[in-house]
Motif scaffolding. Structure first.
Motif, PDB file in Angstrom:
ATOM      1  N   LEU A  19       0.770  -1.206  -0.270  1.00  0.00           N
ATOM      2  CA  LEU A  19      -0.448  -0.273   0.011  1.00  0.00           C
ATOM      3  C   LEU A  19       0.833   1.377   0.225  1.00  0.00           C
ATOM      4  O   LEU A  19       0.239   2.490  -0.245  1.00  0.00           O
ATOM      5  N   SER A  20       2.069   1.586   0.346  1.00  0.00           N
ATOM      6  CA  SER A  20       3.315   2.680   0.831  1.00  0.00           C
ATOM      7  C   SER A  20       3.492   2.521  -0.836  1.00  0.00           C
ATOM      8  O   SER A  20       4.289   3.332  -0.837  1.00  0.00           O
ATOM      9  N   GLN A  21       3.163   1.591  -1.549  1.00  0.00           N
ATOM     10  CA  GLN A  21       4.269   1.797  -2.901  1.00  0.00           C
ATOM     11  C   GLN A  21       3.323   2.784  -4.005  1.00  0.00           C
ATOM     12  O   GLN A  21       2.128   3.336  -3.789  1.00  0.00           O
ATOM     13  N   PRO A  22       3.969   4.255  -4.267  1.00  0.00           N
ATOM     14  CA  PRO A  22       3.292   5.463  -4.785  1.00  0.00           C
ATOM     15  C   PRO A  22       2.354   5.075  -6.457  1.00  0.00           C
ATOM     16  O   PRO A  22       0.922   5.857  -6.127  1.00  0.00           O
ATOM     17  N   PRO A  23       2.384   4.426  -7.312  1.00  0.00           N
ATOM     18  CA  PRO A  23       1.781   4.193  -8.489  1.00  0.00           C
ATOM     19  C   PRO A  23       0.621   2.772  -7.999  1.00  0.00           C
ATOM     20  O   PRO A  23      -0.913   3.112  -8.104  1.00  0.00           O
ATOM     21  N   LEU A  24       0.798   2.105  -7.128  1.00  0.00           N
ATOM     22  CA  LEU A  24      -0.663   1.868  -6.377  1.00  0.00           C
ATOM     23  C   LEU A  24      -1.673   2.639  -5.295  1.00  0.00           C
ATOM     24  O   LEU A  24      -3.104   2.908  -5.351  1.00  0.00           O
ATOM     25  N   MET A  25      -0.832   3.809  -4.968  1.00  0.00           N
ATOM     26  CA  MET A  25      -1.912   4.901  -4.032  1.00  0.00           C
ATOM     27  C   MET A  25      -2.302   6.042  -5.523  1.00  0.00           C
ATOM     28  O   MET A  25      -3.333   5.791  -4.899  1.00  0.00           O
ATOM     29  N   LEU A  26      -2.091   5.827  -5.998  1.00  0.00           N
ATOM     30  CA  LEU A  26      -2.337   6.599  -7.360  1.00  0.00           C
ATOM     31  C   LEU A  26      -3.490   6.013  -7.657  1.00  0.00           C
ATOM     32  O   LEU A  26      -4.342   6.962  -8.271  1.00  0.00           O
ATOM     33  N   PHE A  27      -3.623   5.198  -7.994  1.00  0.00           N
ATOM     34  CA  PHE A  27      -4.394   4.515  -8.421  1.00  0.00           C
ATOM     35  C   PHE A  27      -5.332   4.075  -7.639  1.00  0.00           C
ATOM     36  O   PHE A  27      -7.079   4.446  -8.234  1.00  0.00           O
ATOM     37  N   LEU A  28      -5.449   3.872  -6.608  1.00  0.00           N
ATOM     38  CA  LEU A  28      -6.855   3.917  -5.523  1.00  0.00           C
ATOM     39  C   LEU A  28      -7.305   5.416  -5.171  1.00  0.00           C
ATOM     40  O   LEU A  28      -7.875   5.302  -5.260  1.00  0.00           O
ATOM     41  N   THR A  29      -6.456   7.043  -5.063  1.00  0.00           N
ATOM     42  CA  THR A  29      -6.601   8.032  -4.931  1.00  0.00           C
ATOM     43  C   THR A  29      -7.763   8.269  -6.423  1.00  0.00           C
ATOM     44  O   THR A  29      -8.741   8.909  -5.853  1.00  0.00           O
ATOM     45  N   LEU A  30      -7.822   7.029  -7.611  1.00  0.00           N
ATOM     46  CA  LEU A  30      -8.285   7.877  -8.956  1.00  0.00           C
ATOM     47  C   LEU A  30      -9.456   7.280  -8.229  1.00  0.00           C
ATOM     48  O   LEU A  30     -10.432   7.485  -8.785  1.00  0.00           O
ATOM     49  N   VAL A  31      -9.752   6.417  -8.036  1.00  0.00           N
ATOM     50  CA  VAL A  31     -10.904   4.909  -7.995  1.00  0.00           C
ATOM     51  C   VAL A  31     -11.515   5.730  -6.757  1.00  0.00           C
ATOM     52  O   VAL A  31     -12.883   5.521  -7.059  1.00  0.00           O
ATOM     53  N   ALA A  32     -10.956   6.291  -6.248  1.00  0.00           N
ATOM     54  CA  ALA A  32     -11.642   7.073  -4.730  1.00  0.00           C
ATOM     55  C   ALA A  32     -12.545   8.204  -5.430  1.00  0.00           C
ATOM     56  O   ALA A  32     -13.537   8.357  -4.730  1.00  0.00           O
ATOM     57  N   THR A  33     -11.971   8.849  -6.380  1.00  0.00           N
ATOM     58  CA  THR A  33     -12.321  10.161  -6.068  1.00  0.00           C
ATOM     59  C   THR A  33     -13.551   9.506  -7.624  1.00  0.00           C
ATOM     60  O   THR A  33     -14.778  10.670  -7.625  1.00  0.00           O
ATOM     61  N   LEU A  34     -13.168   8.909  -8.530  1.00  0.00           N
ATOM     62  CA  LEU A  34     -14.596   9.083  -8.891  1.00  0.00           C
ATOM     63  C   LEU A  34     -15.417   7.996  -8.671  1.00  0.00           C
ATOM     64  O   LEU A  34     -17.203   8.686  -8.372  1.00  0.00           O
ATOM     65  N   ILE A  35     -15.814   7.595  -7.482  1.00  0.00           N
ATOM     66  CA  ILE A  35     -16.889   6.488  -6.415  1.00  0.00           C
ATOM     67  C   ILE A  35     -17.384   7.982  -6.016  1.00  0.00           C
ATOM     68  O   ILE A  35     -18.745   8.074  -5.730  1.00  0.00           O
ATOM     69  N   LEU A  36     -16.998   8.677  -5.301  1.00  0.00           N
ATOM     70  CA  LEU A  36     -16.862   9.809  -4.953  1.00  0.00           C
ATOM     71  C   LEU A  36     -18.319  11.405  -5.946  1.00  0.00           C
ATOM     72  O   LEU A  36     -19.062  11.870  -5.336  1.00  0.00           O
TER      73      LEU A  36
END
Length: 46
Positions: A19-36
């Motif tokens: 979870l501390s890897q930057p590409p994964l965090m960017l992807f999860l942030t993008l998905v969370a933003t789209l859901i929001l």
């Protein structure tokens, strides 16, 4: 002669390391933003 214990090999990395890897965090942030955005769109749709 090696004085280090044999079990000091590299420790297995768990989920928190992944979870501390930057590409994964960017992807999860993008998905969370789209859901929001879709949730807000559904709440305030005319």
């Amino acid at each position: 002669m090696n004085n280090e214990p044999a079990d000091t090999a590299e420790e297995p990395r768990g989920c928190l390391f992944a979870l501390s890897q930057p590409p994964l965090m960017l992807f999860l942030t993008l998905v969370a933003t789209l859901i929001l955005l879709t949730a807000v769109h559904d709440l305030y749709r005319w």
